[in-house]
Design an enzyme around this catalytic site. Structure first.
Site, PDB file in Angstrom:
ATOM      1  N   ASP A  57      -7.080   0.587  15.899  1.00  0.00           N
ATOM      2  CA  ASP A  57      -7.609   1.404  15.000  1.00  0.00           C
ATOM      3  C   ASP A  57      -9.029   1.127  14.570  1.00  0.00           C
ATOM      4  O   ASP A  57      -9.279  -0.015  13.938  1.00  0.00           O
ATOM      5  CB  ASP A  57      -6.806   1.586  13.691  1.00  0.00           C
ATOM      6  CG  ASP A  57      -6.893   2.564  12.704  1.00  0.00           C
ATOM      7  OD1 ASP A  57      -7.249   3.759  13.041  1.00  0.00           O
ATOM      8  OD2 ASP A  57      -7.429   2.199  11.446  1.00  0.00           O
ATOM      9  N   GLU A 105      -7.233   5.767  19.228  1.00  0.00           N
ATOM     10  CA  GLU A 105      -7.080   7.210  19.300  1.00  0.00           C
ATOM     11  C   GLU A 105      -8.061   7.862  19.889  1.00  0.00           C
ATOM     12  O   GLU A 105      -8.936   7.472  20.142  1.00  0.00           O
ATOM     13  CB  GLU A 105      -7.387   7.283  17.691  1.00  0.00           C
ATOM     14  CG  GLU A 105      -6.375   6.911  16.758  1.00  0.00           C
ATOM     15  CD  GLU A 105      -6.720   6.848  15.013  1.00  0.00           C
ATOM     16  OE1 GLU A 105      -5.864   7.384  14.495  1.00  0.00           O
ATOM     17  OE2 GLU A 105      -7.813   6.260  14.841  1.00  0.00           O
ATOM     18  N   ASP A 161      -4.833   0.234   7.505  1.00  0.00           N
ATOM     19  CA  ASP A 161      -5.298   0.102   8.840  1.00  0.00           C
ATOM     20  C   ASP A 161      -4.475  -0.685   9.790  1.00  0.00           C
ATOM     21  O   ASP A 161      -4.319  -0.262  10.960  1.00  0.00           O
ATOM     22  CB  ASP A 161      -6.839  -0.313   8.603  1.00  0.00           C
ATOM     23  CG  ASP A 161      -7.698   0.262   7.971  1.00  0.00           C
ATOM     24  OD1 ASP A 161      -7.843   1.575   8.002  1.00  0.00           O
ATOM     25  OD2 ASP A 161      -8.881  -0.505   7.377  1.00  0.00           O
TER      26      ASP A 161
END
Length: 364
Positions: A175, A259, A339
């Site tokens: 992340d 992502e 996170d």
């Protein structure tokens, strides 16, 4: 880095000027041919006239033939990218004429160059002293000479044998953020170096000095180079950091998931400066390239609700994200770093069989 003599530097500058003029003339010819006759020219159509150009303009005989061909191929590539964007419904961006200072490289695509020790040879230029940043490996395919802030560099593209790394049996979700550069599902927090932010004070001083200089003066030119060098230093620091971080992830894991962010779109928002400083787009590109050469796998996952979903029970709601760094599931009461929870969700989306277990955190 190249170390040309003054005479060689004059030759390099002249070749850049001639290549830029050829690029602009070829662009003008393409525009006129389409507007007046509806004809679309290709690079090979224009290459046919290089012999006539050399006969009419003898100075072009001082530029290696394949370098001139590459100029026309570069323009052709720009037009293909333009038409691709038109078909995709994106902002097209018609190829532009290159002003002085906006055409800074020449390329030897196949032949006409060689390197031996600390000397590089280029056809129509000669032998130039060289300082290699690292030994060349494999078969050299192309050489590109670039002018950067008054300095000269050559970059060689080499064909190297595919060497996959041994399997580690490890998989990780990543992340990314602006507080920490990235947080892994293993509980590792990588600090954000904030290279641009740390250089802002020095940059502000140099830009103010530039703004006070008279346009066209030698002092303004020197001040402009000083500003450009500071920007280059920041870009190099960021690139070095991205290389090291991506290499570490690829060496330690068989699979890396992150992502699929719209970085360019995010770079137009309120956090534009921080997002450009952290440079996610460059990092993701390096990660993919390194994975391909090492036989690893990189998976981009849908970023929707990764920060709002509980990695223990799957409950998803906005209220789960209590603060920027704290996650508390409103359904099962699971508490974690926000996170780290997102990194676990990213890994779970890439590999559904992975069982999410929150690890202990480490910061470096």
């Amino acid at each position: 880095r190249l170390r040309p003599t003054k005479a060689q530097e004059a030759t390099l500058l002249e070749q850049l000027r001639l290549c830029r003029n050829l690029y602009n003339a070829a662009l003008q010819e393409r525009r006129d041919a389409y507007r007046k006759a509806g004809v679309s020219l290709t690079a090979y159509d224009q290459m046919k006239y290089l012999t006539e150009i050399k006969a009419a303009l003898p100075e072009y005989a001082g530029v290696y033939s394949q370098v001139l061909q590459d100029v026309l191929k570069r323009l052709d590539k720009a037009f293909k990218a333009f038409f691709r964007r038109v078909k995709a419904g994106q902002t097209p961006g018609y190829p532009r004429f290159k002003g002085a200072g906006w055409y800074d490289s020449i390329r030897y695509p196949q032949s006409g160059f060689s390197v031996a020790g600390d000397v590089a040879y280029f056809s129509k230029i000669g032998n130039i002293r060289l300082r290699l940043s690292r030994p060349l490996e494999g078969k050299i395919k192309t050489a590109t000479i670039t002018q950067d802030c008054g300095e000269w560099y050559v970059s060689y593209v080499c064909e190297v044998e595919f060497t996959p790394l041994p399997a580690t049996g490890s998989q990780v979700g990543v992340d990314v953020g602006t507080t920490f550069f990235c947080i892994t599902s293993d509980g590792e927090f990588v600090e954000n170096p904030r290279h641009f932010q740390r250089s802002m004070k020095a940059l502000r001083v140099k830009q103010r000095s530039l703004s006070r200089k008279k346009r066209g003066s030698n002092r303004r030119k020197k001040a402009k180079v000083a500003v450009a060098k500071l920007h280059r230093k920041v870009a190099r620091q960021r690139l070095d950091f991205h290389h090291k971080t991506a290499t570490k992830l690829i060496r330690e894991n068989d699979l890396v998931a992150h992502e699929d962010l719209n970085v360019s779109g995010m770079g137009r928002g309120n956090l534009a400066r921080s997002i450009h400083d952290v440079g996610w787009g460059q990092f993701f590109s390096l990660l993919a390239v390194k994975a391909a050469s090492a036989g690893r796998q990189v998976i981009r996952v849908d970023p929707k609700y990764t920060s709002q979903r509980c990695n223990q029970c799957g409950h998803t709601c906005r209220e789960n994200r209590v603060s920027q760094s704290r996650f508390v599931c409103q359904s099962c009461g699971h508490t974690a770093n926000a996170d780290l929870n997102a990194a676990l969700n990213i890994l779970a989306r890439a590999v559904p069989s992975v069982v999410n277990v929150a690890p202990s955190a480490s910061v470096h």
